[in-house]
Design a protein around this motif. Structure first.
Motif, mmCIF file in Angstrom:
data_model
loop_
_atom_site.group_PDB
_atom_site.id
_atom_site.type_symbol
_atom_site.label_atom_id
_atom_site.label_comp_id
_atom_site.label_asym_id
_atom_site.label_seq_id
_atom_site.Cartn_x
_atom_site.Cartn_y
_atom_site.Cartn_z
ATOM 1 N N ASN A 49 0.823 -1.208 0.000
ATOM 2 C CA ASN A 49 0.000 0.000 0.000
ATOM 3 C C ASN A 49 0.857 1.257 0.000
ATOM 4 N N ILE A 50 1.982 1.205 0.700
ATOM 5 C CA ILE A 50 2.923 2.338 0.679
ATOM 6 C C ILE A 50 3.499 2.497 -0.716
ATOM 7 N N ARG A 51 3.865 1.365 -1.333
ATOM 8 C CA ARG A 51 4.433 1.424 -2.687
ATOM 9 C C ARG A 51 3.428 2.022 -3.667
ATOM 10 N N LYS A 52 2.181 1.571 -3.593
ATOM 11 C CA LYS A 52 1.164 2.089 -4.506
ATOM 12 C C LYS A 52 0.988 3.593 -4.364
ATOM 13 N N GLN A 53 0.965 4.053 -3.126
ATOM 14 C CA GLN A 53 0.793 5.487 -2.876
ATOM 15 C C GLN A 53 1.951 6.285 -3.459
ATOM 16 N N ALA A 54 3.167 5.819 -3.215
ATOM 17 C CA ALA A 54 4.346 6.538 -3.705
ATOM 18 C C ALA A 54 4.410 6.538 -5.229
ATOM 19 N N ILE A 55 4.120 5.385 -5.844
ATOM 20 C CA ILE A 55 4.155 5.288 -7.311
ATOM 21 C C ILE A 55 3.140 6.237 -7.925
ATOM 22 N N LYS A 56 1.962 6.298 -7.322
ATOM 23 C CA LYS A 56 0.905 7.180 -7.828
ATOM 24 C C LYS A 56 1.297 8.653 -7.694
ATOM 25 N N ASP A 57 2.095 8.960 -6.663
ATOM 26 C CA ASP A 57 2.489 10.354 -6.421
ATOM 27 C C ASP A 57 3.691 10.794 -7.255
ATOM 28 N N LEU A 58 4.480 9.855 -7.752
ATOM 29 C CA LEU A 58 5.723 10.223 -8.452
ATOM 30 C C LEU A 58 5.532 11.193 -9.619
ATOM 31 N N PRO A 59 4.566 10.981 -10.523
ATOM 32 C CA PRO A 59 4.433 11.913 -11.648
ATOM 33 C C PRO A 59 4.211 13.359 -11.231
ATOM 34 N N SER A 60 3.697 13.562 -10.021
ATOM 35 C CA SER A 60 3.470 14.940 -9.544
ATOM 36 C C SER A 60 4.772 15.724 -9.485
ATOM 37 N N LEU A 61 5.871 15.053 -9.188
ATOM 38 C CA LEU A 61 7.171 15.731 -9.125
ATOM 39 C C LEU A 61 7.551 16.292 -10.492
ATOM 40 N N CYS A 62 7.208 15.552 -11.566
ATOM 41 C CA CYS A 62 7.589 15.977 -12.912
ATOM 42 C C CYS A 62 6.711 17.103 -13.431
ATOM 43 N N ARG A 63 5.502 17.206 -12.898
ATOM 44 C CA ARG A 63 4.628 18.292 -13.347
ATOM 45 C C ARG A 63 5.228 19.651 -13.008
ATOM 46 N N VAL A 64 5.891 19.737 -11.866
ATOM 47 C CA VAL A 64 6.492 21.014 -11.460
ATOM 48 C C VAL A 64 7.951 21.100 -11.866
ATOM 49 N N SER A 65 8.584 19.945 -12.109
ATOM 50 C CA SER A 65 9.998 19.930 -12.509
ATOM 51 C C SER A 65 10.203 18.869 -13.588
ATOM 52 N N PRO A 66 9.835 19.159 -14.844
ATOM 53 C CA PRO A 66 9.930 18.171 -15.926
ATOM 54 C C PRO A 66 11.345 17.626 -16.143
ATOM 55 N N GLU A 67 12.345 18.373 -15.668
ATOM 56 C CA GLU A 67 13.727 17.917 -15.880
ATOM 57 C C GLU A 67 14.045 16.607 -15.162
ATOM 58 N N HIS A 68 13.191 16.206 -14.247
ATOM 59 C CA HIS A 68 13.424 14.949 -13.527
ATOM 60 C C HIS A 68 12.699 13.764 -14.171
ATOM 61 N N THR A 69 12.063 13.994 -15.312
ATOM 62 C CA THR A 69 11.247 12.941 -15.930
ATOM 63 C C THR A 69 12.069 11.714 -16.289
ATOM 64 N N VAL A 70 13.264 11.915 -16.828
ATOM 65 C CA VAL A 70 14.085 10.776 -17.263
ATOM 66 C C VAL A 70 14.360 9.824 -16.101
ATOM 67 N N GLN A 71 14.817 10.390 -14.965
ATOM 68 C CA GLN A 71 15.166 9.541 -13.834
ATOM 69 C C GLN A 71 13.941 8.831 -13.257
ATOM 70 N N ILE A 72 12.829 9.560 -13.165
ATOM 71 C CA ILE A 72 11.626 8.953 -12.600
ATOM 72 C C ILE A 72 11.051 7.909 -13.552
ATOM 73 N N ALA A 73 11.156 8.153 -14.859
ATOM 74 C CA ALA A 73 10.715 7.150 -15.834
ATOM 75 C C ALA A 73 11.563 5.889 -15.732
ATOM 76 N N GLU A 74 12.853 6.051 -15.506
ATOM 77 C CA GLU A 74 13.730 4.892 -15.305
ATOM 78 C C GLU A 74 13.264 4.050 -14.118
ATOM 79 N N ALA A 75 12.978 4.740 -13.010
ATOM 80 C CA ALA A 75 12.548 4.027 -11.803
ATOM 81 C C ALA A 75 11.231 3.295 -12.035
ATOM 82 N N LEU A 76 10.300 3.966 -12.687
ATOM 83 C CA LEU A 76 9.010 3.330 -12.967
ATOM 84 C C LEU A 76 9.167 2.143 -13.915
#
Length: 533
Positions: free
Chosen positions: A77-104
């Motif tokens: 349940n913690i993992r699901k919550q965090a995964i669902k929240d991750l794209p929010s970081l890229c909405r305000v800082s698109p420069e982190h998309t590559v790293q977050i896409a790698e993790a996903l």
């Protein structure tokens, strides 16, 4: 250690500060510390870290790493919550998309279906934020050096195959298309068969590949993968399978503007002469017939085929191998009670390919210098045509009056296919019996779906039961109608009844077709810690 109360208090401070929230770094660091707390603290940490992320660019790396910790938590349940929240970081800082896409992308290997669905949704969300960034992140994982059994590469390719075709038309611009093409070429430098098929599916989903130029580029990619610049190792099942899969992939791409001449020429030069010796990747696959079916399919679009005379001759020679001469009187008396070994499926493929290619050098059979060859060929055609006519007659009789569910039984399905095959051969023989031979018949190969019902039925589609009987072809070797003899009425052309279900389409071995599958023929497989800052 921060408690739930501490976290809510810190949240209140940052919320009240509004645009000046960045001045309260200590409170934001409290959220990062909470990822090591209990279940309640971790949930709040995920929500609060993403909520105020934009105010703390200097702490972005630490915040992202804290979110990655939550994505690897033991509690689903913690993992699901965090995964669902991750794209929010890229909405305000698109420069982190590559790293977050790698993790996903690494998380695509999770086993829980619900969690996997959240991961895939998160990646799709990233496409709307930075399509180029998410593609870079995914391909970095595909191209990374993984352990032999690591499934990340396979899962990532599968994700792209499934999701790229569902994206809006404007989701990927030309820059993204070019990036995908370039990285797919890198992937193709070392792939298994399944990976090759997945990469080609990805490329076909690109908008730029729907044009003539795009299809030509796809053909060039497949041509390189097929290694057409090297002779075929016919005894190596992997090499044969690779060629087979490459032709299957390229076949739908060929047209009057995108030519198949490289593959047609290669098949003429290296496959047809060694056809009986091809090593099969699977004992259940009739590799010879599979190759011939593909050869027939792509022969139509051979374009300005080089060395056309010598290549047509190779097709002709292989065709003759399946078209026997009439038996002598002594041989006919000995075999009068035997079923003729007429391999109709093979002949349909080779006769169709010959019909397509010989029109490019019409003098091949019409040249007076080749009169003996034409005479011999017409004798074989006449002998084969008589057998075809008897089978057509018996198949029509067996299918007469049947419709609906009756035609859906396995035995009747095979008879319908056999009727298509023999009708096609009959139409082609009519053309080849002209003096000089003609190349006008337009047929639909027996295993292909009928495209149009408005064309001449006798040429484009095999007649259905109940239609007018096909006029028998009974020409002599010089093109005139021969006198009937008793020998022409012998049982040589009347197979025992009830055997169509076993021999329809081939009447010798293996049935009409074979499996379309096969085992791997490219290479063996070669694999979750997120890349932190």
């Amino acid at each position: 250690m921060a408690t739930v109360e501490h976290l809510y208090k810190a949240f209140g401070v940052l919320a009240d500060a509004k645009e000046k929230a960045g001045e309260h770094e200590a409170e934001y660091r409290l959220f990062m510390e909470a990822v090591k707390g209990s279940q309640g603290e971790k949930r709040l940490a995920s929500q609060f870290l993403t909520r105020f992320f934009k105010h703390f660019p200097g702490l972005a790396r630490d915040a992202i790493n804290a979110m990655f910790d939550l994505c690897e938590d033991n509690d689903i349940n913690i993992r699901k919550q965090a995964i669902k929240d991750l794209p929010s970081l890229c909405r305000v800082s698109p420069e982190h998309t590559v790293q977050i896409a790698e993790a996903l992308t690494q998380l695509l290997t999770c086993e829980d279906a619900t969690e996997l669905g959240i991961v895939q949704s998160a990646l799709v969300t990233l496409f709307s934020i930075s399509a180029r960034g998410v593609l870079e992140g995914i391909f970095q994982q595909i191209l990374a050096e993984h352990e032999e059994e690591d499934p990340v590469r396979e899962k990532a390719l599968k994700f792209l195959v499934q999701k790229l075709k569902t994206l809006p038309d404007d989701a990927l611009d030309k820059d993204c298309d070019d990036f995908v093409i370039a990285d797919c070429k890198k992937v193709l430098e070392d792939v298994t068969k399944d990976e090759f098929m997945a990469v080609m599916d990805i490329l076909r989903s690109l908008k730029s590949m729907s044009t003539v130029q795009g299809r030509q580029q796809l053909v060039e990619i497949v041509t390189e993968q097929a290694e057409l610049d090297q002779p075929l190792q016919v005894s190596d099942a992997d090499c044969v399978d690779r060629l087979l899969q490459c032709i299957k992939t390229a076949a739908p791409l060929f047209s009057k503007n995108v030519h198949s001449k490289a593959f047609v020429g290669y098949l003429c030069d290296y496959v047809l002469p060694e056809l009986p010796h091809l090593a099969s990747p699977d004992d259940e696959v009739n590799i010879q017939l599979e190759m011939l079916k593909l050869f027939a399919e792509i022969s139509e679009h051979a374009g300005d085929l080089e060395n056309v005379q010598s290549r047509v001759e190779k097709v002709f020679d292989r065709l003759l191998a399946y078209m026997p001469l009439p038996p002598s009187d002594e041989e006919e008396d000995m075999s009068a009670t035997e079923e003729p070994k007429l391999q109709f499926s093979y002949v349909e493929c080779l006769m169709y390919a010959f019909h397509q290619l010989a029109r490019r050098c019409p003098l091949f059979l019409a040249d007076e210098a080749n009169s003996e060859r034409l005479k011999d060929f017409k004798i074989r055609l006449q002998y084969f045509a008589r057998g075809v006519q008897v089978y057509i007659k018996q198949l029509r009789a067996a299918l007469q009056g049947k419709a609906g569910d009756e035609l859906r039984t396995n035995e009747n399905k095979i008879k319908v296919v056999a009727l298509k095959i023999t009708s096609n051969i009959n139409a082609l023989i009519k053309d080849l019996f002209h003096s000089p031979p003609a190349y006008k018949a337009a047929i639909t190969l027996s295993w292909k779906p009928v495209v149009s019902k408005t064309t001449n039925t006798s040429r484009d589609t095999p007649p259905t039961p109940g239609q007018k009987r096909i006029t028998p072809i009974t020409y002599s070797s010089n093109g005139t109608a021969p006198k009937k003899t008793n020998k022409e009425d012998r049982a040589l052309y009347s197979p025992p009844s009830g055997k169509f279900s076993q021999k329809a389409g081939n009447f010798y071995r293996g049935g009409q077709g074979g499996n379309q599958g096969g085992r791997g023929g490219f290479r063996g497989r070669r694999g979750q810690n997120f890349q932190r800052y």
